[in-house]
Design an enzyme around this catalytic site. Structure first.
Site, PDB file in Angstrom:
ATOM      1  N   ASP A   1     -10.293   1.908  13.491  1.00 39.98           N
ATOM      2  CA  ASP A   1     -10.671   1.922  12.071  1.00 39.98           C
ATOM      3  C   ASP A   1     -12.174   1.721  11.911  1.00 39.98           C
ATOM      4  OD1 ASP A   1      -8.078   2.272  11.236  1.00 39.98           O
ATOM      5  OD2 ASP A   1      -7.673   0.124  11.153  1.00 39.98           O
TER       6      ASP A   1
ATOM      7  N   ARG B   1       7.213   0.091   1.837  1.00 40.06           N
ATOM      8  CA  ARG B   1       7.014  -0.998   2.798  1.00 40.06           C
ATOM      9  C   ARG B   1       5.766  -1.786   2.439  1.00 40.06           C
ATOM     10  NH1 ARG B   1       5.720   4.083   4.364  1.00 40.06           N
ATOM     11  NH2 ARG B   1       4.226   4.490   6.038  1.00 40.06           N
TER      12      ARG B   1
ATOM     13  N   LYS C   1      -2.536   6.299   6.386  1.00 38.70           N
ATOM     14  CA  LYS C   1      -2.361   6.780   7.759  1.00 38.70           C
ATOM     15  C   LYS C   1      -2.020   8.268   7.778  1.00 38.70           C
ATOM     16  CE  LYS C   1      -0.604   2.478   9.783  1.00 38.70           C
ATOM     17  NZ  LYS C   1      -0.457   1.585   8.597  1.00 38.70           N
TER      18      LYS C   1
ATOM     19  N   CYS D   1      -9.148 -10.347  19.281  1.00 36.98           N
ATOM     20  CA  CYS D   1      -9.483  -9.055  19.878  1.00 36.98           C
ATOM     21  C   CYS D   1     -10.750  -8.555  19.200  1.00 36.98           C
ATOM     22  CB  CYS D   1      -8.379  -8.042  19.617  1.00 36.98           C
ATOM     23  SG  CYS D   1      -6.718  -8.683  19.901  1.00 36.98           S
TER      24      CYS D   1
ATOM     25  N   ASP E   1      -6.065   5.731  10.325  1.00 35.33           N
ATOM     26  CA  ASP E   1      -5.938   5.128   8.999  1.00 35.33           C
ATOM     27  C   ASP E   1      -7.230   5.498   8.276  1.00 35.33           C
ATOM     28  OD1 ASP E   1      -4.817   3.596   6.983  1.00 35.33           O
ATOM     29  OD2 ASP E   1      -4.191   2.011   8.376  1.00 35.33           O
TER      30      ASP E   1
ATOM     31  N   ARG F   1       0.825  -1.202   0.000  1.00 37.16           N
ATOM     32  CA  ARG F   1       0.000   0.000   0.000  1.00 37.16           C
ATOM     33  C   ARG F   1       0.865   1.261   0.000  1.00 37.16           C
ATOM     34  NH1 ARG F   1      -1.481   4.340   0.205  1.00 37.16           N
ATOM     35  NH2 ARG F   1      -3.286   5.321   1.170  1.00 37.16           N
ATOM     36  N   TYR F   2       2.022   1.192   0.689  1.00 36.96           N
ATOM     37  CA  TYR F   2       2.951   2.328   0.783  1.00 36.96           C
ATOM     38  C   TYR F   2       4.198   1.951  -0.010  1.00 36.96           C
ATOM     39  CZ  TYR F   2      -0.173   3.525   4.621  1.00 36.96           C
ATOM     40  OH  TYR F   2      -1.283   3.824   5.361  1.00 36.96           O
TER      41      TYR F   2
ATOM     42  N   CYS G   1     -10.474  -6.036  16.351  1.00 33.45           N
ATOM     43  CA  CYS G   1      -9.581  -6.353  15.229  1.00 33.45           C
ATOM     44  C   CYS G   1      -9.984  -5.589  13.959  1.00 33.45           C
ATOM     45  CB  CYS G   1      -9.585  -7.846  14.934  1.00 33.45           C
ATOM     46  SG  CYS G   1      -8.424  -8.280  13.616  1.00 33.45           S
TER      47      CYS G   1
ATOM     48  N   ARG H   1      -8.703  -6.186  10.979  1.00 37.55           N
ATOM     49  CA  ARG H   1      -8.548  -6.993   9.758  1.00 37.55           C
ATOM     50  C   ARG H   1      -9.556  -8.132   9.762  1.00 37.55           C
ATOM     51  NH1 ARG H   1      -2.723  -7.363   9.080  1.00 37.55           N
ATOM     52  NH2 ARG H   1      -2.676  -5.454   7.853  1.00 37.55           N
TER      53      ARG H   1
ATOM     54  N   CYS I   1      -4.872 -16.297  15.424  1.00 40.64           N
ATOM     55  CA  CYS I   1      -4.305 -15.623  16.594  1.00 40.64           C
ATOM     56  C   CYS I   1      -4.525 -16.530  17.794  1.00 40.64           C
ATOM     57  CB  CYS I   1      -4.997 -14.287  16.839  1.00 40.64           C
ATOM     58  SG  CYS I   1      -4.953 -13.213  15.391  1.00 40.64           S
TER      59      CYS I   1
HETATM   60  C1  LIG Z   1       0.410   0.618   8.638  1.00 39.48           C
HETATM   61  C2  LIG Z   1       0.848  -0.133   7.488  1.00 39.48           C
HETATM   62  C3  LIG Z   1       2.210  -0.246   7.181  1.00 39.48           C
HETATM   63  C4  LIG Z   1       3.303   0.334   8.052  1.00 39.48           C
HETATM   64  O1  LIG Z   1       3.210   1.720   8.171  1.00 39.48           O
HETATM   65  P1  LIG Z   1       4.159   2.540   9.146  1.00 39.48           P
HETATM   66  O2  LIG Z   1       3.533   3.888   9.180  1.00 39.48           O
HETATM   67  O3  LIG Z   1       5.526   2.553   8.536  1.00 39.48           O
HETATM   68  O4  LIG Z   1       4.168   1.856  10.469  1.00 39.48           O
HETATM   69  C5  LIG Z   1       2.557  -0.942   6.044  1.00 39.48           C
HETATM   70  N1  LIG Z   1       1.628  -1.497   5.243  1.00 39.48           N
HETATM   71  C6  LIG Z   1       0.326  -1.399   5.523  1.00 39.48           C
HETATM   72  C7  LIG Z   1      -0.657  -2.024   4.588  1.00 39.48           C
HETATM   73  C8  LIG Z   1      -0.110  -0.732   6.663  1.00 39.48           C
HETATM   74  O5  LIG Z   1      -1.425  -0.666   6.937  1.00 39.48           O
HETATM   75  S1  SF4 Z   2      -5.859  -7.311  16.448  1.00 45.33           S
HETATM   76 FE1  SF4 Z   2      -6.721  -8.906  15.080  1.00 45.33          FE
HETATM   77  S2  SF4 Z   2      -4.934  -9.795  14.067  1.00 45.33           S
HETATM   78 FE2  SF4 Z   2      -4.170  -8.682  15.868  1.00 45.33          FE
HETATM   79  S3  SF4 Z   2      -4.061 -10.215  17.521  1.00 45.33           S
HETATM   80 FE3  SF4 Z   2      -6.052  -9.197  17.682  1.00 45.33          FE
HETATM   81  S4  SF4 Z   2      -7.447 -10.485  16.487  1.00 45.33           S
HETATM   82 FE4  SF4 Z   2      -5.377 -11.057  15.887  1.00 45.33          FE
END
Ligand SMILES: *Cc1c(COP(=O)(O)O)cnc(C)c1O
Ligand code: SF4
Length: 343
Positions: free
Chosen positions: A266, A86, A310, A99, A303, A82-83, A102, A104, A95
């Site tokens: 989020d 990275r 972000k 949580c 985000d 996405r960035y 979460c 995701r 997991c």
């Molecule tokens: C948050 C995130 C990162 C890492 O971002 P940093 O600001 O460098 O911590 C990398 N990829 C994705 C998809 C993210 O959501």
């Molecule tokens: S935030 Fe989501 S991915 Fe992270 S430990 Fe908790 S349940 Fe697992």
């Protein structure tokens, strides 16, 4: 034995009506899974609220399941780029405890399981072939749900194919399943310490999570020379007051864990009851900044929905520009002028 159902949970604690009414399998719902370590702490309200599901998860009409639009940025299977510099590799959807906040949920606990050999190799090749990528986040789910042998394969593959890429080991397991971090596991990490460094990325949301066992697990990484950074999610009824977060930050720092991000929740379906109004978040951030050292201060970050990325949230001190002069407010409420150099 970990807890996996409301029935098992009701034998351990007195459930509220809202907790009893939660139903698994609804849109935006995560499985119920609570490790022994967390189950032993459910008398603490801030822990219970993070791990015991409740009815508002089932009825939340706001948000969606992939507000970061990660699916649109999936370049190889499970690799989200996405960035530009990275990328995040979703090692597994599992997991040790789920949580309720979460972010995701589109993926976590979805029974897709760990990445295959081919998926791992493909992701490492992509990172190696894209020279702009300096860091890969090994995330999920939680990478430490993999067996020692699979973790060995994962790290060895990345180190062989893209040795110059920094790997972030992202895990909540140090907080929710610290017994995972055995001498054998650390021996595997040590064996794969070549090329670029590792960074440990933890998630502690409340000071009560910093148990002696959790701290010992993090120390295992630090003793290998791996710096530790913490990401906290701002959560209603868990840590949405400045004093709790100030204590958390100070205790993290004392244990050599740098507070890195404080995330605004989020816009994920099923989590509205855990989100905090931004105005309140900014007020908490302001108080934290007055009490914490620069080292102890995380960046309050949102985000943005629809894959916006972000951005940092903080009190604005630059109020206007008059010619060469920038006008600032001071943290104590005064005003100061900083002029640009004369050209
Ligand atoms: C948050 C995130 C990162 C890492 O971002 P940093 O600001 O460098 O911590 C990398 N990829 C994705 C998809 C993210 O959501
Ligand atoms: S935030 Fe989501 S991915 Fe992270 S430990 Fe908790 S349940 Fe697992």
């Amino acid at each position: 034995m970990p807890i996996t159902s409301i029935e098992e949970l009701s034998k351990l604690i007195e459930l509220s009506d809202s907790e009893k009414d939660w139903k698994e399998g609804k849109m935006g719902s995560l499985p119920l899974l609570i490790s022994d370590h967390i189950a032993s702490m459910l008398s603490i309200p801030a822990i219970r609220r993070q791990f015991v599901p409740s009815y508002p998860e089932n009825t939340d009409e706001t948000g969606d399941l992939d507000p970061q639009e990660e699916c649109l940025h999936e370049k190889t299977r499970r690799l989200v780029h996405r960035y530009h510099n990275r990328a995040a590799f979703l090692v597994t959807d599992r997991c040790f405890s789920y949580c309720r906040h979460c972010f995701r949920r589109r993926f976590t606990g979805s029974l897709q399981g760990p990445a295959s050999d081919e998926e791992i190799t493909e992701a490492a090749r992509y990172a190696g072939n894209h020279r702009e990528i300096g860091e890969v986040l090994l995330t999920g789910g939680d990478m430490f749900t993999l067996s020692d042998e699979r973790i060995g394969f994962l790290l060895d593959t990345f180190k062989k194919i893209c040795p110059d890429v920094i790997l972030r080991l992202c895990t909540r397991a140090v907080a929710v399943y610290p017994e995972r971090f055995t001498e054998d596991l650390f021996a595997i990490i040590r064996k794969n310490q070549k090329g670029a460094p590792y960074y440990l990325m933890t998630q502690f949301n409340h000071p009560a999570e910093l148990t002696a066992d959790a701290i010992a697990a993090v120390k295992g990484f630090i003793d290998l020379g791996i710096p530790a950074m913490n990401q906290t999610v701002l959560l209603s009824g868990v840590n949405d007051d400045a004093d709790t977060l100030i204590e958390l930050s100070n205790r993290l720092l004392y244990n050599r864990i740098k507070p890195y991000y404080l995330f605004q929740g989020d816009l994920v379906k099923g989590t509205q009851h855990l989100r905090v109004p931004i105005e309140k978040g900014l007020e908490i951030e302001r108080k934290m900044r007055l009490e914490l050292s620069g080292l102890g201060m995380p960046q309050y970050t949102i985000d943005l929905p629809d894959g916006g990325g972000k951005v940092i949230l903080t009190e604005n001190h630059l109020i206007e520009k008059k010619g060469r002069d920038y006008v600032f407010t001071t943290p104590e409420g005064g005003t100061r002028i900083y002029p640009d150099p004369i050209s």
